[in-house]
Design an enzyme around this catalytic site. Structure first.
Site, PDB file in Angstrom:
ATOM      1  N   ASP A 237       0.852  -1.190   0.000  1.00 34.27           N
ATOM      2  CA  ASP A 237       0.000   0.000   0.000  1.00 34.27           C
ATOM      3  C   ASP A 237       0.893   1.247   0.000  1.00 34.27           C
ATOM      4  O   ASP A 237       1.877   1.314   0.745  1.00 34.27           O
ATOM      5  CB  ASP A 237      -0.902   0.000   1.234  1.00 34.27           C
ATOM      6  CG  ASP A 237      -1.947   1.097   1.180  1.00 34.27           C
ATOM      7  OD1 ASP A 237      -3.001   0.862   0.578  1.00 34.27           O
ATOM      8  OD2 ASP A 237      -1.707   2.190   1.738  1.00 34.27           O
ATOM      9  N   ILE A 238       0.566   2.220  -0.857  1.00 35.60           N
ATOM     10  CA  ILE A 238       1.320   3.478  -0.877  1.00 35.60           C
ATOM     11  C   ILE A 238       0.887   4.325   0.311  1.00 35.60           C
ATOM     12  O   ILE A 238      -0.304   4.619   0.475  1.00 35.60           O
ATOM     13  CB  ILE A 238       1.095   4.247  -2.196  1.00 35.60           C
ATOM     14  CG1 ILE A 238       1.530   3.391  -3.385  1.00 35.60           C
ATOM     15  CG2 ILE A 238       1.853   5.574  -2.189  1.00 35.60           C
ATOM     16  CD1 ILE A 238       1.230   4.017  -4.732  1.00 35.60           C
TER      17      ILE A 238
ATOM     18  N   GLU B  73      -4.695   2.398  -4.496  1.00 29.74           N
ATOM     19  CA  GLU B  73      -3.242   2.498  -4.347  1.00 29.74           C
ATOM     20  C   GLU B  73      -2.644   1.212  -3.787  1.00 29.74           C
ATOM     21  O   GLU B  73      -1.520   1.219  -3.270  1.00 29.74           O
ATOM     22  CB  GLU B  73      -2.890   3.682  -3.439  1.00 29.74           C
ATOM     23  CG  GLU B  73      -3.263   3.514  -1.987  1.00 29.74           C
ATOM     24  CD  GLU B  73      -4.676   3.980  -1.658  1.00 29.74           C
ATOM     25  OE1 GLU B  73      -4.921   4.307  -0.497  1.00 29.74           O
ATOM     26  OE2 GLU B  73      -5.530   4.014  -2.574  1.00 29.74           O
TER      27      GLU B  73
END
Length: 471
Positions: free
Chosen positions: A344-345, A387
């Site tokens: 996950d960003i 994302e």
């Protein structure tokens, strides 16, 4: 032609090849002209077919109706009408050059020249002279060359398309049309369209609704407390291009697909009535938005059967789930190790909110490229949603996956990502990623494997982000 006139044309050419904004271009043209003739001022007016008005090129495309005295404004509009089919309007009278030079002289107070493309007039150049400035016929021939030079410059700036008069409007139309190149999820693209409209129609509040059954649901922004907006929605009819409230401060513009209303864009003015210009622009922007949403719906249906995510070029979620089933079957049959990675960003929403969705897309593409670069050909990366990324690592034990994960994390952290590449605001930003890892247990399903990896990802984010956690 004497050296002074050649010098004037040469200096004009030098100015017109520069990259100048509209104000500085007109300023420098004024200066070179003032050194040549007794002139008070040069102005450039471009016709806007969307609003049927003339706009002052040097004053940020301002409509002259709003800033020029009535008698001067009427003179400019009259000159624009009379310039068609003529070479000049001299002292408020149309004038056509003869075929050859003659000894005629003139006393000039004002002179208007056409701005032309392909024989069509799309504006005028206005020159105000010091009273009774004397010129000859050769000067008028010189001004025709001068006007043609400016016309060529303005063609490149203004007339890439017939509708490109207001640059912001053109950019909004173009950007709305381009959304479908990278996104096709309606819940993602409609807020994007809302943001673009809001930036362009900055004087008014913009609301975007989609219609589900007989109900209009507000999609962008999150809230609307003005009951007049909802009353306007009830009056929408597909046979009308838009409706206005009685005070002309709220306009509802339907989104039409195959002659059916599928949504609506509403503009609400806080102070002034919606102008004819606002309405014209909103009509065109709404048509463009409707076409984009319609294409997105069609494209989304097609991509249900595709395998790649359009933005990152990684496997899409549907394809990833297919590959997951295949790899689980192989692992069970051959008793090979298999690891799952969820990525996950960190703080991705902040990137979108601060720099815009186009910058967010660039971050997604860059992180996807780093993931792909640091994996083996046998590994299976995918954009899992938003994302979030998922990776399958066949023939990999958890300790090996941790090494890969740390390598990925450091590579993303070290990468400077360039955003706003096509604007003067180009800059570099950095992001980090959080990651959860799990190794396959022969007693679980593929979904259970990724649930464990997802829980490890949650722990990584809970403990401060920018780290790798094992299930």
């Amino acid at each position: 032609m004497d050296s002074k006139k050649l010098h004037f044309l040469s200096k004009t050419a030098d100015i017109l090849i520069k990259e100048l904004d509209s104000y500085d271009l007109v300023k420098e043209l004024n200066e070179v002209l003032a050194n040549f003739i007794n002139i008070k001022e040069l102005n450039i007016y471009v016709f806007d077919p969307n609003t049927s008005t003339l706009r002052n090129y040097a004053q940020n495309w301002c409509i002259i109706d709003e800033v020029i005295e009535v008698d001067v404004k009427e003179q400019i509009y009259k000159a624009y009408e009379e310039i068609h089919g003529n070479d000049f309007v001299i002292n408020n009278k149309a004038f056509k050059l003869p075929q050859t030079l003659s000894e005629i002289s003139f006393k000039l107070n004002s002179l208007y020249m056409p701005i032309v493309k392909n024989g069509m007039v799309f504006g005028i150049i206005g020159l105000d002279f010091i009273e009774n400035t004397s010129v000859d016929m050769e000067f008028l021939f010189l001004m025709k060359i001068f006007g043609a030079q400016i016309s060529l410059k303005l063609q490149n700036i203004v007339l890439n398309e017939q509708s490109q008069i207001n640059v912001d409007f053109h950019d909004s139309m173009k950007n709305i049309a381009k959304i479908i190149e990278t996104q096709y999820e309606i819940n993602y693209i409609v807020p994007l369209i809302g943001e673009m409209l809001d930036r362009f129609i900055s004087d008014h509040l913009i609301y975007v609704f989609l219609k589900y059954g007989e109900e209009f649901n507000l999609v962008w922004p999150k809230d609307c407390k003005d009951e007049r907006v909802f009353e306007a929605l009830k009056k929408l009819d597909k046979d009308y291009s838009y409706i206005l409230t009685n005070d002309d401060k709220i306009g509802a513009f339907p989104l039409l697909t195959e002659n059916e209303i599928t949504g609506c864009i509403v503009a609400r003015s806080m102070i002034e009535k919606l102008s004819k210009r606002d309405i014209d622009y909103l009509e065109q922007l709404t048509r463009q938005a409707a076409a984009t949403i319609n294409r997105a719906n069609t494209y989304s249906t097609i991509l249900q059967y595709a395998t790649l995510d359009a933005l990152t070029n990684l496997n899409n979620r549907r394809q990833f789930e297919t590959r997951l089933g295949q790899e689980i079957a192989i692992t069970k049959r051959q008793n090979n190790p298999l690891c799952a990675m969820m990525i996950d960003i960190d703080f991705f929403k902040k990137v979108n909110d601060t720099y815009g969705h186009a910058s967010g897309d660039e971050v997604l593409r860059t992180v996807a490229g780093i993931i792909k670069e640091h994996l083996r050909e046998s590994d299976i990366p995918a954009r899992y949603g938003g994302e979030e990324f998922a990776v399958l690592l066949p023939y990999t034990h958890i300790n090996e996956a941790q090494i890969v994960g740390e390598r990925l994390r450091k590579a993303v952290e070290a990468k400077e990502i360039t955003i706003n590449k096509e604007t003067a605001n180009e800059m570099s930003i950095s992001v980090t990623i959080s990651m959860g890892l799990a190794e396959y247990d022969s007693q679980e399903t593929g979904e259970e494997l990724f649930e464990r990896a997802d829980k490890a990802l949650y722990e990584a984010k809970k403990n401060g982000r920018n780290q790798v956690k094992l299930a």
